[in-house]
Each structure stands twice: as structure tokens, then as C-alpha cells.
Write an enzyme that holds these catalytic residues in place. Sequence first.
Site, short mmCIF file in Angstrom:
data_model
loop_
_atom_site.label_atom_id
_atom_site.label_comp_id
_atom_site.label_asym_id
_atom_site.label_seq_id
_atom_site.Cartn_x
_atom_site.Cartn_y
_atom_site.Cartn_z
N ASP A 8 6.77 -5.51 8.89
CA ASP A 8 5.43 -6.04 8.71
C ASP A 8 4.71 -5.98 10.05
O ASP A 8 5.34 -5.97 11.11
CB ASP A 8 5.48 -7.49 8.21
CG ASP A 8 4.10 -8.03 7.84
OD1 ASP A 8 3.27 -7.26 7.33
OD2 ASP A 8 3.85 -9.23 8.08
N GLU A 10 0.99 -7.51 12.17
CA GLU A 10 -0.24 -8.28 12.21
C GLU A 10 -1.21 -7.52 13.12
O GLU A 10 -0.78 -6.82 14.05
CB GLU A 10 -0.01 -9.70 12.74
CG GLU A 10 0.90 -10.55 11.86
CD GLU A 10 0.36 -10.81 10.47
OE1 GLU A 10 -0.88 -10.67 10.26
OE2 GLU A 10 1.15 -11.14 9.57
N GLU A 53 -11.96 -14.43 12.81
CA GLU A 53 -11.50 -14.34 11.42
C GLU A 53 -10.06 -13.84 11.33
O GLU A 53 -9.31 -14.23 10.44
CB GLU A 53 -12.43 -13.45 10.58
CG GLU A 53 -12.63 -12.04 11.09
CD GLU A 53 -13.82 -11.91 12.03
OE1 GLU A 53 -14.39 -10.80 12.09
OE2 GLU A 53 -14.19 -12.90 12.69
N HIS A 151 -0.03 -16.08 8.63
CA HIS A 151 0.67 -14.81 8.41
C HIS A 151 1.41 -14.44 9.69
O HIS A 151 0.83 -13.88 10.62
CB HIS A 151 -0.32 -13.71 8.04
CG HIS A 151 -0.86 -13.84 6.66
ND1 HIS A 151 -1.02 -12.76 5.81
CD2 HIS A 151 -1.27 -14.92 5.96
CE1 HIS A 151 -1.53 -13.18 4.66
NE2 HIS A 151 -1.69 -14.49 4.74
N ASP A 156 7.12 -13.39 7.47
CA ASP A 156 6.77 -12.62 6.28
C ASP A 156 7.87 -11.62 5.93
O ASP A 156 8.14 -11.38 4.74
CB ASP A 156 5.45 -11.89 6.49
CG ASP A 156 4.25 -12.83 6.40
OD1 ASP A 156 4.46 -14.04 6.17
OD2 ASP A 156 3.11 -12.35 6.56
#
Length: 226
Positions: A8, A10, A53, A151, A156
Site C-alpha cells: 500500500d 500513501e 485534505e 489511512h 492498511d
Amino acid sequence: MKRSILFDTETTGLDPASGDRVIEIAALELVDDLPTGNHYHTLVDPERDVPAEATRVHGFTREDLHGQPKFAEVAQGFLDFVQGDPLIAHNARFDFGFLNAELAACGLPPLESSRMVDTLEIAKKRFPGLPNSLDALCRRFEIDLSARTTHNALLDCKLLAEVYVELMGGRQRGLGLMHQSGGRGGVATYVRDPNRSPRRMAPPSAEEDAAHAAFVGTLKEPIWLR
């Protein structure tokens, strides 16, 4: 034994073509679809700002990433870990797109799409018409989400590893996974956990209820309405 890598990322945003960058990479080694305990994890200095955000999603600010290695400094270590094995991710095209953009900027070859295993696509085929986000799948398979407040790539990955086992056929309830020896040739086996009590089925969310009702509405004389 079959080795694969579940991973994963980010990022600072949604589109590498507009300048968004990777800020975290996590990867878990699986052997015969089960975690061995071997993993790769690093934060990355994106060499740019982190929009508010994006911080609301993963919790990282620009200050958190200051002084972390740049992608060019971690690229080879990541490639050495994943080797040539299949790469599993949820919404894998997103992660492949970002990593391939970063690899191209370093002058390194891209990850081949033939290695891609997308758990989102697997879930959509198994549960058509239902929500198939990682959160939704964890609730469906009764996987504890209490630690997932943002997250985080490594967390994750650990959650997705449990989801992936279930998507591939599941394992007996009441059995725990114990890793007995390390390394690529490590042996993973099941042992009974005497302290583990059965978990109650998690109630569906409002989103899942609505999706189920919409799906049932497409069926002819569904048994749910009898």
C-alpha cells in the site's frame, strides 16, 4: 511455495501527473497467501507540500516527513524486497500509477501490470452491488477496525492481508496464524487459540443496507422479500 507481496502507499494527492508524490510505502511478504512476518516500510520525503485534505486522510504533515529519505533513496530497497513476485493491492491501479511515476523519475523500469493483483476487483466480482472499500470488507469479514483512525499504509496492509485470506476462501474461525520460522522460506501454520472467543456478526452500515436493497430490487422474486 508461492511468494507474493501485498502493499500500500500513501500520497500527497490523487494524481501523479499533476505533481502528487508518494509519502509512505508498506509491503508484507505472503507465502501461499499467508503473512510470514517479513515486511518493508518507509516514510518518504515528497519534496513538496502536503495539502491539508491529504493530511486529513493519512495524518501526515510536511513537518512529519521532513528529513525522511527521498524516493530515489528507497526505490532500490523496495524493488529488492518485492523482487519479481505478484503485487497485491486494494485499488491496485492507483498504487501502481504512483510507484511507476516515481520509478520513472528515478530512471528505473516500471512495475509490470502483469504482476498486478487487485483485491478491489476481486471483491467486486464476489460481492456485486455492495460497498467494497477496505473498511466495508473488514466489517463484512468481522475484522477489527478499531486502530484505523487514519489511512496508515502499514496498518492498511495488515488489514488487507486478513481480507485477502478471506477473499481467497477464508480460514477456519477459532484458528490463529502463527509464524514458525523467518525468511523467504519461512513456514506459516495454523494453531488453535484457546483464548479466542467467537465474534458476533457486525451489523451492516446504512450504506451497505442501501446497496443490498438496490441489488435485491434487480432480482426476480427474491427470497429476501418473501
